[in-house]
Design a protein around this motif. Structure first.
Motif, mmCIF file in Angstrom:
data_model
loop_
_atom_site.group_PDB
_atom_site.id
_atom_site.type_symbol
_atom_site.label_atom_id
_atom_site.label_comp_id
_atom_site.label_asym_id
_atom_site.label_seq_id
_atom_site.Cartn_x
_atom_site.Cartn_y
_atom_site.Cartn_z
ATOM 1 N N ALA A 14 -9.171 -15.055 20.730
ATOM 2 C CA ALA A 14 -9.145 -14.673 22.142
ATOM 3 C C ALA A 14 -8.464 -15.752 22.963
ATOM 4 C CB ALA A 14 -10.554 -14.437 22.648
ATOM 5 N N GLY A 15 -8.695 -17.002 22.598
ATOM 6 C CA GLY A 15 -8.060 -18.104 23.304
ATOM 7 C C GLY A 15 -6.548 -18.031 23.200
ATOM 8 N N ILE A 16 -6.066 -17.732 21.999
ATOM 9 C CA ILE A 16 -4.607 -17.651 21.802
ATOM 10 C C ILE A 16 -4.043 -16.457 22.576
ATOM 11 C CG2 ILE A 16 -2.808 -17.366 20.074
ATOM 12 C CD1 ILE A 16 -4.728 -18.843 18.150
ATOM 13 N N SER A 52 -5.317 -15.211 25.231
ATOM 14 C CA SER A 52 -5.382 -15.572 26.647
ATOM 15 C C SER A 52 -4.212 -16.478 27.021
ATOM 16 C CB SER A 52 -6.728 -16.233 26.898
ATOM 17 O OG SER A 52 -6.673 -17.136 27.928
ATOM 18 N N LEU A 53 -3.799 -17.312 26.060
ATOM 19 C CA LEU A 53 -2.636 -18.178 26.276
ATOM 20 C C LEU A 53 -1.392 -17.320 26.495
ATOM 21 C CD1 LEU A 53 -2.244 -21.217 26.294
ATOM 22 C CD2 LEU A 53 -1.546 -21.091 23.925
ATOM 23 N N PRO A 83 -7.635 -20.293 28.316
ATOM 24 C CA PRO A 83 -7.570 -20.344 26.854
ATOM 25 C C PRO A 83 -8.435 -21.456 26.277
ATOM 26 C CG PRO A 83 -5.368 -20.279 27.796
ATOM 27 C CD PRO A 83 -6.300 -20.468 28.932
ATOM 28 N N LEU A 128 -10.664 -9.691 31.329
ATOM 29 C CA LEU A 128 -11.274 -10.297 30.147
ATOM 30 C C LEU A 128 -10.760 -11.693 29.890
ATOM 31 C CD1 LEU A 128 -11.303 -7.517 27.458
ATOM 32 C CD2 LEU A 128 -13.212 -8.852 28.241
ATOM 33 N N LEU A 129 -9.442 -11.836 29.914
ATOM 34 C CA LEU A 129 -8.876 -13.079 29.416
ATOM 35 C C LEU A 129 -8.650 -14.112 30.510
ATOM 36 C CD1 LEU A 129 -6.445 -11.373 26.965
ATOM 37 C CD2 LEU A 129 -8.466 -12.644 26.387
ATOM 38 N N MET A 130 -8.586 -13.674 31.777
ATOM 39 C CA MET A 130 -8.341 -14.635 32.837
ATOM 40 C C MET A 130 -9.562 -14.858 33.716
ATOM 41 S SD MET A 130 -5.595 -16.111 32.729
ATOM 42 C CE MET A 130 -4.258 -16.058 31.594
ATOM 43 N N PHE A 152 -1.265 -16.036 29.811
ATOM 44 C CA PHE A 152 -0.951 -17.096 30.753
ATOM 45 C C PHE A 152 0.487 -17.004 31.227
ATOM 46 C CE2 PHE A 152 -2.257 -21.308 32.215
ATOM 47 C CZ PHE A 152 -3.586 -21.026 32.387
ATOM 48 N N PHE A 200 -12.065 -20.399 25.676
ATOM 49 C CA PHE A 200 -12.309 -19.616 24.457
ATOM 50 C C PHE A 200 -12.255 -20.504 23.221
ATOM 51 C CE2 PHE A 200 -10.793 -16.172 27.258
ATOM 52 C CZ PHE A 200 -11.802 -15.261 27.055
#
Lengths: 203, 191
Positions: free
Chosen positions: B177-179, B181-182, A184, B18-20, B185, A187
């Protein structure tokens, strides 16, 4: 002529610096920026491929038929990526292990193909060399900058590229902000840097 | 069977491509502005990725390994993927025009989608058997489509919000996207 070559070189450093101005090549920039060493190494590998493929493609631009040009570009790029892979295995093995599958993935890095299609296929060899070098150095700078940002906050250290010396930035009482070196943080960090670039200057 | 369920969960959620694993981010940001395009891209990736996984596995095990050509893997894989995408495009246009109308414009983009190449390389690195490869490729692709569609849904909402000028477009997209991806997590440690 001389001036335009300089311009082709410098536009990659600021006016069109990837990936901030040209939003291309995001995957490696997110994945390998856990430490400055990795980011810088990846940047150098991409620069090498970018310069070599730009030069070769601009030399061949009149020979390659229009219809199959993308396939030809990909073969040229893949060849240079294989060269980089083998060179890194021979001389920079620890870095090769750290970067893992992202070295072969330079083939599908949109920046390399993008520059081949948008620039090298239309311009002379010297200009293409300057363009590739500028873009590559710009990309390396961007990768190193984001890596420094993430590494300093995330683990409180700064790894010097190539020599692997780890310099502690904060005193040992610093509690690392681990969020930054995880997915995260990549990003969010890149998003914030794009925002800063937008504030600093317009296209 | 249990192994396959674990493999599926790990590929779709825990190691979401995508996210990890940060693969395939260019189309992730590029085509996620609208739900329709996100759906089309997701389906096209599922379709191509399973085929690419199978073909690259065959290439690696029956062509490269017996002759000791492993160092040519990058070149061979990208050629297999590029020609496969071209072939699929021609085949669909001729035989299944309905599907082609839906997926057609996304197919050329897939050649340079690093998720496809990345998954093929991961399959080889993990030394999966042929069946595992098919299954893992499918699961990774489903994970890709899932994240893409989720993200497109959020992005359609962001269009209605008033975002500060410097943060607009890609920048806010990346932070979202960061959120997201969190959130993914939380799946860590499940398998």
């Amino acid at each position: 002529m001389a001036k335009s070559v300089v311009q082709e070189f410098t536009k990659g450093l600021w006016a069109e610096i990837p990936p901030f101005r040209l939003v291309l090549g995001l995957c490696p920039i997110l994945a390998v920026t856990k430490s400055v060493e990795n980011g810088f190494g990846m940047g150098m590998a991409t620069t090498f491929v970018l310069v070599c493929s730009n030069v070769l493609i601009s030399l061949l631009r009149n020979v390659i038929p229009k219809k199959v040009r993308i396939a030809c570009f990909i073969v040229v790029i893949a060849t240079f990526v294989t060269v980089v892979e083998l060179l890194m295995q021979a001389f920079l093995y620890p870095l090769f292990l750290k970067l893992g599958i992202f070295i072969p993935l330079i083939v599908v890095n949109c920046i390399v193909l993008g520059r081949a299609e948008a620039f090298a296929a239309k311009n002379g060899t010297v200009a293409s060399l300057a363009d590739g070098l500028g873009m590559g150095i710009g990309y390396t700078l961007a990768l190193s900058l984001l890596a420094a940002f993430r590494e300093i906050l995330g683990s409180g250290t700064f790894t010097l590229p190539l020599v692997s010396t780890v310099i502690p930035v904060f005193p040992s009482s610093y509690q690392p902000f681990t969020f930054m070196i995880e997915a995260p943080g990549a990003f969010v960090g890149l998003g914030l840097m794009l925002c800063m670039m937008n504030m600093l200057g317009k296209k | 069977m249990g192994d396959y369920i674990i493999l599926a969960i790990s590929c779709i959620f825990v190691n979401n491509i995508l996210l990890m694993q940060y693969l395939g981010n260019c189309p992730f940001l590029g085509v996620s502005k609208k739900m329709d395009t996100a759906l089309g891209m997701g389906m096209a990736v599922i379709f191509v990725l399973v085929m690419a996984g199978a073909f690259t596995w065959i290439t690696d095990n029956y062509l490269l390994k017996p002759f000791g050509f492993e160092y040519l893997r990058t070149l061979a894989f990208i050629l297999v993927i590029a020609s496969l995408v071209q072939f699929v495009e021609m085949f669909l246009r001729k035989s299944i025009p309905g599907l082609y109308a839906g997926l057609g414009i996304f197919l050329p983009l897939i050649t340079t989608n690093c998720a496809v190449m990345g998954v093929c390389l991961i399959n080889i690195k993990e030394e999966y058997s042929f069946l595992d490869t098919l299954f893992a490729s499918f699961s990774y692709a489903v994970g890709f489509a899932f994240a893409l569609i989720l993200f497109a849904g959020i992005r359609e909402r962001i269009l209605l919000a008033r975002v500060p000028k410097p943060l607009q477009d890609t920048s806010i997209g990346l932070i979202t996207a960061g959120i997201l991806s969190l959130a993914f997590f939380a799946f860590k440690g499940m398998v």
